[in-house]
Design a protein around this motif. Structure first.
Motif, PDB file in Angstrom:
ATOM      1  N   ALA A   1       1.130  -1.188  -0.427  1.00 16.00           N
ATOM      2  CA  ALA A   1       0.025  -0.227   0.122  1.00 16.00           C
ATOM      3  C   ALA A   1       1.246   0.970   0.109  1.00 16.00           C
ATOM      4  CB  ALA A   1      -1.018   0.182   1.077  1.00 16.00           C
ATOM      5  N   ALA A   2       0.150   2.553  -0.830  1.00 16.53           N
ATOM      6  CA  ALA A   2       1.569   3.415  -0.839  1.00 16.53           C
ATOM      7  C   ALA A   2       1.900   4.575   0.794  1.00 16.53           C
ATOM      8  CB  ALA A   2       0.620   5.053  -1.836  1.00 16.53           C
ATOM      9  N   THR A   3       0.023   3.999   1.115  1.00 11.99           N
ATOM     10  CA  THR A   3       0.251   4.618   2.811  1.00 11.99           C
ATOM     11  C   THR A   3      -0.182   4.234   3.481  1.00 11.99           C
ATOM     12  OG1 THR A   3      -1.756   6.168   2.180  1.00 11.99           O
ATOM     13  CG2 THR A   3       0.057   6.872   1.440  1.00 11.99           C
ATOM     14  N   ALA A   4      -0.556   4.595   4.343  1.00 10.31           N
ATOM     15  CA  ALA A   4      -1.247   4.100   6.174  1.00 10.31           C
ATOM     16  C   ALA A   4      -3.018   3.198   5.807  1.00 10.31           C
ATOM     17  CB  ALA A   4      -1.509   4.605   7.927  1.00 10.31           C
ATOM     18  N   LEU A   5      -3.451   5.297   4.799  1.00 12.40           N
ATOM     19  CA  LEU A   5      -4.549   4.897   4.716  1.00 12.40           C
ATOM     20  C   LEU A   5      -5.406   4.037   3.662  1.00 12.40           C
ATOM     21  CD1 LEU A   5      -7.461   7.313   5.449  1.00 12.40           C
ATOM     22  CD2 LEU A   5      -6.294   8.653   3.185  1.00 12.40           C
ATOM     23  N   GLU A   6      -3.786   3.628   2.555  1.00 15.99           N
ATOM     24  CA  GLU A   6      -4.467   2.846   1.929  1.00 15.99           C
ATOM     25  C   GLU A   6      -4.956   1.375   2.120  1.00 15.99           C
ATOM     26  OE1 GLU A   6      -2.537   3.168  -2.099  1.00 15.99           O
ATOM     27  OE2 GLU A   6      -2.451   5.236  -2.247  1.00 15.99           O
TER      28      GLU A   6
ATOM     29  N   ALA B   1       1.811  -0.576  19.014  1.00 13.90           N
ATOM     30  CA  ALA B   1       0.937   0.277  19.588  1.00 13.90           C
ATOM     31  C   ALA B   1       0.933   0.865  17.974  1.00 13.90           C
ATOM     32  CB  ALA B   1       1.802   0.719  20.980  1.00 13.90           C
ATOM     33  N   ARG B   2       2.053   1.251  17.492  1.00 14.35           N
ATOM     34  CA  ARG B   2       2.172   2.246  16.460  1.00 14.35           C
ATOM     35  C   ARG B   2       0.660   1.753  15.142  1.00 14.35           C
ATOM     36  NH1 ARG B   2       2.081   7.099  13.839  1.00 14.35           N
ATOM     37  NH2 ARG B   2       3.411   6.576  11.737  1.00 14.35           N
ATOM     38  N   GLN B   3       0.575   0.267  15.253  1.00 12.84           N
ATOM     39  CA  GLN B   3      -0.715  -0.008  14.584  1.00 12.84           C
ATOM     40  C   GLN B   3      -1.621   0.495  14.865  1.00 12.84           C
ATOM     41  OE1 GLN B   3       1.597  -1.278  12.056  1.00 12.84           O
ATOM     42  NE2 GLN B   3       2.979  -0.918  13.465  1.00 12.84           N
ATOM     43  N   TYR B   4      -1.715   0.923  16.358  1.00 13.76           N
ATOM     44  CA  TYR B   4      -3.168   1.483  16.348  1.00 13.76           C
ATOM     45  C   TYR B   4      -3.488   2.358  16.159  1.00 13.76           C
ATOM     46  CZ  TYR B   4      -4.869  -3.423  19.023  1.00 13.76           C
ATOM     47  OH  TYR B   4      -5.584  -4.896  19.080  1.00 13.76           O
ATOM     48  N   GLU B   5      -2.030   3.056  16.633  1.00 11.67           N
ATOM     49  CA  GLU B   5      -2.712   5.007  16.427  1.00 11.67           C
ATOM     50  C   GLU B   5      -2.476   5.195  14.548  1.00 11.67           C
ATOM     51  OE1 GLU B   5      -2.189   7.609  17.391  1.00 11.67           O
ATOM     52  OE2 GLU B   5      -1.746   6.955  19.819  1.00 11.67           O
ATOM     53  N   LEU B   6      -1.387   4.517  13.780  1.00  7.89           N
ATOM     54  CA  LEU B   6      -2.214   4.280  12.509  1.00  7.89           C
ATOM     55  C   LEU B   6      -3.859   4.191  12.296  1.00  7.89           C
ATOM     56  CD1 LEU B   6       1.040   2.120  10.454  1.00  7.89           C
ATOM     57  CD2 LEU B   6       0.322   5.301  10.751  1.00  7.89           C
ATOM     58  N   VAL B   7      -4.476   3.380  12.714  1.00  9.68           N
ATOM     59  CA  VAL B   7      -6.046   3.727  12.632  1.00  9.68           C
ATOM     60  C   VAL B   7      -6.634   4.155  12.887  1.00  9.68           C
ATOM     61  CG1 VAL B   7      -6.012   0.637  12.138  1.00  9.68           C
ATOM     62  CG2 VAL B   7      -5.905   1.031  14.148  1.00  9.68           C
ATOM     63  N   ARG B   8      -6.309   4.918  13.791  1.00  9.88           N
ATOM     64  CA  ARG B   8      -6.766   5.840  15.201  1.00  9.88           C
ATOM     65  C   ARG B   8      -6.495   7.300  13.981  1.00  9.88           C
ATOM     66  NH1 ARG B   8      -4.933   7.259  21.118  1.00  9.88           N
ATOM     67  NH2 ARG B   8      -6.891   6.646  22.054  1.00  9.88           N
ATOM     68  N   THR B   9      -5.252   7.555  13.515  1.00 15.09           N
ATOM     69  CA  THR B   9      -5.305   8.566  12.820  1.00 15.09           C
ATOM     70  C   THR B   9      -5.717   8.623  11.870  1.00 15.09           C
ATOM     71  OG1 THR B   9      -3.183   8.254  12.839  1.00 15.09           O
ATOM     72  CG2 THR B   9      -3.769   9.598  15.026  1.00 15.09           C
ATOM     73  N   GLU B  10      -5.250   7.571  10.593  1.00 16.81           N
ATOM     74  CA  GLU B  10      -5.445   7.253   9.304  1.00 16.81           C
ATOM     75  C   GLU B  10      -6.610   7.081   9.603  1.00 16.81           C
ATOM     76  OE1 GLU B  10      -2.931   8.454   6.654  1.00 16.81           O
ATOM     77  OE2 GLU B  10      -2.016   9.181   9.142  1.00 16.81           O
TER      78      GLU B  10
END
Length: 356
Positions: free
Chosen positions: A275-280, A308-317
């Protein structure tokens, strides 16, 4: 795999705008997608390389974390080569014990109360006296790390899909032999393009009959057909990655209906060019379609971030609310092989985290 009861996704209200949000590292969770060498601390890699005289390329030293792109075969080969170099610093039993002890400490700091770490003993057997001694060493080290950290640890024995299916049957029998001593699942990893899940049906049949979870990788580099083979042929309880299933709504519906969990690894998907970005990374789409999702870090040593970073990514992205993050944590716990008392403790902790 037993059916799981998941709390309604709208059970808790969203935190009011502007209110401080709870730390995701304090959210109790299970980590179900973590590879053995890939769990190593970068500092430990550098120290062990110096100790054993292993030359590390710049990508694992000054340029760490490495810039990767594994959607083509050349890129995957480079990724695998870096992984093999990292594995080569593990020369003694104490090295393996250190890796698991530090991994368990890191998991505790990330809020993980249960870890299922995946290892292909074939990659370590030459150094540690064969397949059986390697598995016994890993299990012993896992027990010691669990006792020291308080994090429960199960081991997933994984076959390499680039090797012959008969090798996988050997590993499946070995995994079943240690099912009562800490082995909880049987997996299938490495480049999907070089070995169909279909070819490994016999090995997974052995593992399932022996009471192990079926947890193959699929749908990372290839599309829905790869996921479907894991689902139908290997009778998967969980699927490593599985994100390409999103292209086939009927397949996603089948995954949801059967209670199969997808181990989604956002940072890994971006680092490898999936994926190009976490949002994708289609976490939101899969979640909203009813699929059970367990976030994973895959190989923090190569991708530079932990759970924990994975949870932060789905929270923010992806805009996941705290209630939805708690739901993801519950799904990870429910999809795990954790004993009932561990599950109850972690689930109570999730509720406490959400209630603040």
């Amino acid at each position: 795999m037993e059916a799981r009861t998941v709390s309604p996704r709208s059970e808790h209200p969203r935190v009011a705008c502007g209110s401080p949000r709870p730390d995701v590292a304090l959210l109790p969770k299970a980590h179900l997608h973590l590879h053995f060498t890939g769990s190593m601390r970068h500092t430990t890699l550098v120290e062990l390389a110096a100790l054993h005289g292993v030359h590390l390329p710049d990508a694992l030293v000054e340029d760490w974390p490495p810039k990767l792109h594994a959607t083509d075969e050349r890129g995957w080969f480079r990724f695998q080569r870096l992984y093999d170099i990292a594995r080569s610093v593990l020369r003694t039993p104490d090295d393996l014990r250190r890796l698991l002890r530090e991994t368990a400490e890191d998991e505790a700091a990330e809020g993980s109360g249960w870890l299922e770490i995946q290892v292909d003993p074939s990659g370590y057997a030459a150094m540690f006296g064969g397949l059986t001694p390697t598995v016994e060493l890993v299990l012993d080290a896992a027990r010691a790390a669990s006792e020291a950290s308080g994090v429960g640890i199960g081991v997933v024995i994984a076959a390499n899909r680039t090797r012959h299916p008969l090798d996988a049957k050997t590993l499946a029998r070995l995994a079943v032999r240690y099912a009562d001593e800490g082995v909880v699942g049987f997996g299938l990893s490495n480049d999907e393009r070089r070995g169909r899940a279909y070819d490994f049906e016999g090995a997974f049949r052995i593992a399932k009959r022996g009471g192990l979870l079926s947890v193959p990788h699929g749908g990372e580099l290839l599309g829905p057909a790869s996921v479907r083979e894991c689902l139908e042929t290997l009778r998967a309880d969980r699927i490593g990655h599985g994100i390409r299933a999103v292209a086939d709504p009927r397949l996603v519906a089948a995954i949801a209906e059967r209670g199969v969990t997808l181990e989604v690894c956002p940072s890994s998907n971006v680092s490898l060019g999936v994926a190009a970005t976490a949002l994708e990374v289609p976490v939101r789409r899969l979640y909203e379609a009813g699929a059970s999702v367990a976030l994973g870090a895959d190989d923090p040593l190569l991708f530079g971030s932990r759970l924990a970073r994975q949870y932060e990514l789905v929270r923010t992205e992806h805009g996941f609310s705290d209630a939805e993050l708690a739901d993801l944590a519950r799904q990870s716990i429910g999809a795990s092989a954790a004993p009932d008392d561990v599950r109850r403790r972690l689930l109570a902790g999730v509720d406490a985290w959400l209630d603040g």
